[in-house]
Motif scaffolding. Sequence first.
Motif, PDB file in Angstrom:
ATOM      1  N   PRO A  37     -17.478   3.742  -7.961  1.00 46.78           N
ATOM      2  CA  PRO A  37     -17.801   3.917  -6.546  1.00 46.78           C
ATOM      3  C   PRO A  37     -17.546   5.337  -6.045  1.00 46.78           C
ATOM      4  CG  PRO A  37     -16.493   1.931  -6.888  1.00 46.78           C
ATOM      5  CD  PRO A  37     -16.459   2.703  -8.171  1.00 46.78           C
ATOM      6  N   ASN A  38     -16.560   6.016  -6.651  1.00 42.44           N
ATOM      7  CA  ASN A  38     -16.229   7.404  -6.282  1.00 42.44           C
ATOM      8  C   ASN A  38     -15.914   7.539  -4.791  1.00 42.44           C
ATOM      9  OD1 ASN A  38     -16.525   8.273  -8.907  1.00 42.44           O
ATOM     10  ND2 ASN A  38     -18.612   9.014  -8.629  1.00 42.44           N
ATOM     11  N   LYS A  39     -14.997   6.711  -4.320  1.00 44.65           N
ATOM     12  CA  LYS A  39     -14.592   6.734  -2.922  1.00 44.65           C
ATOM     13  C   LYS A  39     -13.072   6.685  -2.814  1.00 44.65           C
ATOM     14  CE  LYS A  39     -18.720   4.106  -1.563  1.00 44.65           C
ATOM     15  NZ  LYS A  39     -19.192   2.824  -0.995  1.00 44.65           N
ATOM     16  N   ILE A  40     -12.540   7.225  -1.722  1.00 44.18           N
ATOM     17  CA  ILE A  40     -11.140   7.058  -1.368  1.00 44.18           C
ATOM     18  C   ILE A  40     -11.095   6.370  -0.013  1.00 44.18           C
ATOM     19  CG2 ILE A  40      -8.977   8.223  -0.796  1.00 44.18           C
ATOM     20  CD1 ILE A  40      -9.764  10.434  -2.748  1.00 44.18           C
ATOM     21  N   VAL A  41     -10.357   5.280   0.063  1.00 48.86           N
ATOM     22  CA  VAL A  41     -10.300   4.477   1.292  1.00 48.86           C
ATOM     23  C   VAL A  41      -8.938   4.658   1.948  1.00 48.86           C
ATOM     24  CG1 VAL A  41     -10.522   2.160   2.277  1.00 48.86           C
ATOM     25  CG2 VAL A  41     -11.902   2.808   0.281  1.00 48.86           C
ATOM     26  N   VAL A  42      -8.949   4.938   3.247  1.00 50.69           N
ATOM     27  CA  VAL A  42      -7.720   5.012   4.040  1.00 50.69           C
ATOM     28  C   VAL A  42      -7.453   3.643   4.640  1.00 50.69           C
ATOM     29  CG1 VAL A  42      -6.541   6.146   5.959  1.00 50.69           C
ATOM     30  CG2 VAL A  42      -8.231   7.417   4.611  1.00 50.69           C
ATOM     31  N   LEU A  43      -6.298   3.065   4.334  1.00 47.16           N
ATOM     32  CA  LEU A  43      -5.889   1.762   4.862  1.00 47.16           C
ATOM     33  C   LEU A  43      -4.733   1.979   5.828  1.00 47.16           C
ATOM     34  CD1 LEU A  43      -5.924  -0.148   1.458  1.00 47.16           C
ATOM     35  CD2 LEU A  43      -7.702  -0.186   3.214  1.00 47.16           C
ATOM     36  N   ARG A  44      -4.885   1.472   7.050  1.00 37.26           N
ATOM     37  CA  ARG A  44      -3.886   1.736   8.095  1.00 37.26           C
ATOM     38  C   ARG A  44      -3.334   0.425   8.628  1.00 37.26           C
ATOM     39  NH1 ARG A  44      -5.971   6.027  12.036  1.00 37.26           N
ATOM     40  NH2 ARG A  44      -5.451   7.286  10.200  1.00 37.26           N
ATOM     41  N   ASP A  45      -2.019   0.290   8.545  1.00 40.18           N
ATOM     42  CA  ASP A  45      -1.298  -0.869   9.075  1.00 40.18           C
ATOM     43  C   ASP A  45      -0.745  -0.491  10.447  1.00 40.18           C
ATOM     44  OD1 ASP A  45       0.329  -3.025   9.641  1.00 40.18           O
ATOM     45  OD2 ASP A  45       1.689  -2.713   7.948  1.00 40.18           O
ATOM     46  N   THR A  46      -1.161  -1.210  11.472  1.00 38.40           N
ATOM     47  CA  THR A  46      -0.694  -0.910  12.830  1.00 38.40           C
ATOM     48  C   THR A  46       0.505  -1.760  13.233  1.00 38.40           C
ATOM     49  OG1 THR A  46      -2.349  -2.439  13.738  1.00 38.40           O
ATOM     50  CG2 THR A  46      -2.962  -0.097  13.573  1.00 38.40           C
ATOM     51  N   GLY A  47       1.136  -2.415  12.230  1.00 39.56           N
ATOM     52  CA  GLY A  47       2.354  -3.171  12.518  1.00 39.56           C
ATOM     53  C   GLY A  47       2.296  -4.631  12.168  1.00 39.56           C
ATOM     54  N   SER A  48       1.184  -5.088  11.601  1.00 36.02           N
ATOM     55  CA  SER A  48       1.021  -6.511  11.294  1.00 36.02           C
ATOM     56  C   SER A  48       1.337  -6.843   9.848  1.00 36.02           C
ATOM     57  CB  SER A  48      -0.421  -6.931  11.592  1.00 36.02           C
ATOM     58  OG  SER A  48      -1.324  -6.203  10.771  1.00 36.02           O
ATOM     59  N   GLY A  49       1.613  -5.821   9.010  1.00 39.47           N
ATOM     60  CA  GLY A  49       1.844  -6.080   7.593  1.00 39.47           C
ATOM     61  C   GLY A  49       0.562  -6.158   6.802  1.00 39.47           C
ATOM     62  N   LYS A  50      -0.552  -5.801   7.404  1.00 37.38           N
ATOM     63  CA  LYS A  50      -1.820  -5.745   6.697  1.00 37.38           C
ATOM     64  C   LYS A  50      -2.638  -4.590   7.250  1.00 37.38           C
ATOM     65  CE  LYS A  50      -4.825  -8.931   7.324  1.00 37.38           C
ATOM     66  NZ  LYS A  50      -5.491 -10.257   7.404  1.00 37.38           N
ATOM     67  N   ALA A  51      -3.626  -4.160   6.479  1.00 39.78           N
ATOM     68  CA  ALA A  51      -4.449  -3.025   6.893  1.00 39.78           C
ATOM     69  C   ALA A  51      -5.454  -3.496   7.938  1.00 39.78           C
ATOM     70  CB  ALA A  51      -5.143  -2.419   5.689  1.00 39.78           C
ATOM     71  N   SER A  52      -5.139  -3.251   9.187  1.00 34.13           N
ATOM     72  CA  SER A  52      -6.044  -3.656  10.264  1.00 34.13           C
ATOM     73  C   SER A  52      -7.166  -2.641  10.474  1.00 34.13           C
ATOM     74  CB  SER A  52      -5.259  -3.829  11.565  1.00 34.13           C
ATOM     75  OG  SER A  52      -4.525  -2.661  11.870  1.00 34.13           O
ATOM     76  N   GLN A  53      -7.021  -1.450   9.908  1.00 34.93           N
ATOM     77  CA  GLN A  53      -8.064  -0.434   9.994  1.00 34.93           C
ATOM     78  C   GLN A  53      -8.311   0.148   8.602  1.00 34.93           C
ATOM     79  OE1 GLN A  53      -7.049   2.569  12.881  1.00 34.93           O
ATOM     80  NE2 GLN A  53      -6.453   1.085  14.432  1.00 34.93           N
ATOM     81  N   ARG A  54      -9.565   0.455   8.331  1.00 31.20           N
ATOM     82  CA  ARG A  54      -9.898   1.114   7.067  1.00 31.20           C
ATOM     83  C   ARG A  54     -11.026   2.113   7.294  1.00 31.20           C
ATOM     84  NH1 ARG A  54     -11.784  -3.381   2.857  1.00 31.20           N
ATOM     85  NH2 ARG A  54     -10.013  -4.437   3.790  1.00 31.20           N
ATOM     86  N   PHE A  55     -10.950   3.214   6.554  1.00 26.23           N
ATOM     87  CA  PHE A  55     -11.918   4.285   6.669  1.00 26.23           C
ATOM     88  C   PHE A  55     -12.292   4.723   5.260  1.00 26.23           C
ATOM     89  CE2 PHE A  55      -8.764   4.387  10.018  1.00 26.23           C
ATOM     90  CZ  PHE A  55      -9.527   4.377  11.193  1.00 26.23           C
ATOM     91  N   VAL A  56     -13.574   4.777   4.977  1.00 24.38           N
ATOM     92  CA  VAL A  56     -14.056   5.152   3.646  1.00 24.38           C
ATOM     93  C   VAL A  56     -14.360   6.645   3.631  1.00 24.38           C
ATOM     94  CG1 VAL A  56     -15.815   4.789   1.888  1.00 24.38           C
ATOM     95  CG2 VAL A  56     -14.988   2.855   3.259  1.00 24.38           C
ATOM     96  N   MET A  57     -13.729   7.366   2.713  1.00 21.15           N
ATOM     97  CA  MET A  57     -13.949   8.801   2.572  1.00 21.15           C
ATOM     98  C   MET A  57     -14.789   9.062   1.318  1.00 21.15           C
ATOM     99  SD  MET A  57     -10.329  10.531   3.780  1.00 21.15           S
ATOM    100  CE  MET A  57      -9.466  10.223   2.247  1.00 21.15           C
TER     101      MET A  57
END
Length: 486
Positions: free
Chosen positions: A135-155
């Motif tokens: 896939p050749n991608k780096i994904v940013v996973l962001r936890d806003t306090g729930s213990g899971k990645a509620s936001q993700r951004f594909v770079m």
Amino acid sequence: MSTLKKFLIALGLLVIAVAAFLAWAIRGPAGQYTTDETSGPHPKMAEPSPQTIPGVGIAKPIGWQAGEAPVAAQGLVVTRFADGLDHPRTLAVLPNGDVLTAETNAPAGDHGGGGLTGLVAGFLFSQAGAGEPSPNKIVVLRDTGSGKASQRFVMENPALDSPFGMVWREGRLYVANHNGVVSWPFQPGQTTLPGKPEKLMDLPPAGMHWARNLALSPDGQRLYISVGSGSNIAENGIDAEAQRAAIFEYDFDKHRVRQFAGGMRNPNGMDFNPYTGELWAVVNERDMLGPDLVPDYLTNVPLGAQYGWPWVYWKKYIDWRVNEPMPEYLMEYVRKPEYGLGAHVAPLGLAFARGGNTMGDRFAGGAFIARHGSWNRRPLAGYDVVFVRFDSHGNVLPAPPAPVLTGFLTKDNKAHGRPTWVAFAKDGALLVSDDVGGVIWRVTAPGAKPAPAITQIADTPLPPKPPMGKIRIQENPDSVLNKPQP
């Protein structure tokens, strides 16, 4: 006989031959030792049984259904941190808590060699869920306090080419492609990767082991780069293995690279022992010597260390299949690995327990290791996350690896997933990437207090040399050396 008829007969014979080979391989010899028996500081060593083609033990990937999860050790809980990912491999945690995962696979057309062995390897990789384009991608996973990645951004960036190891240092993100280390200006919180990167160094491309990992020294001044071999036992010639099967060190101050250690068939996960500050690594050993050889290992990596590949394994065992002449005196300085992890378990991710983790007292001192799992052994081995215990002096203990996450395999040997990488989230939970399942798992001990910081053992400098007295040389007139010879 027509040309078409001859072709069809030849094709039929080829199909029968391939089917016969697969039937033999799948029903090939089973291992006689358990994984625990080929683990520890002194693993059992079977008699070598050289193979022209490796035996096959494929776990067909089936993924995870909603609500399914691996089995956590007693006292631990596992949940999904992120799912729906495309072959996530490595993990890197940024200072702000964002988690980077590399969605990646082997470079196009690279299946671990040519000829019949390469053809079979390519088929096996595809059956095990590792044959898709990268896939050749780096994904940013962001936890806003729930213990899971509620936001993700594909770079995405055209310069990402089978990316694997990732580290962040002084405003730059360093990424190890299969053919070089590159870096971009990058700040925690950033969610894009624009522009052309700066190349730090070239690396030998692709090969049987294409994944290049990175580790940053605790003081941030040196970067360590692992490069696996291009073959199993240098069957393409030792010249083809130049700059491979080794760990390299890049000095940021001096802008200089040197080989740090060698003779390691496929070093992958790297981390620094918090008690001693030493670099440690997990290494995938050679194949095709039978289902119980050779044990993969975990070891410290001193400067200049040599672990024997391709001629020697586990310090004293010679691999007589190697055609290349062994360097003179090699066996006098080959090191014994510190700890066996089992034959063909394919260890990849490595992370030492440190202060702040929430895995509880049972997992306070030691290393977490993701064993990706075998593809060439019956019964299957690995497919789990284990914990190797260390004492308070930073020495590995002679106990078998303790299970942390299991249940990646079904009872009929199908694979929900394959654990690949381990890293600690900013909140102290253990994150585990599962490339076949497309999931990042989160493991923690409910109610556990953050572990206290580990104080590194202070170096004890050698005492200064005592001052040397004056040396007086005086002729001895009575010496026979001063008398004339007849």
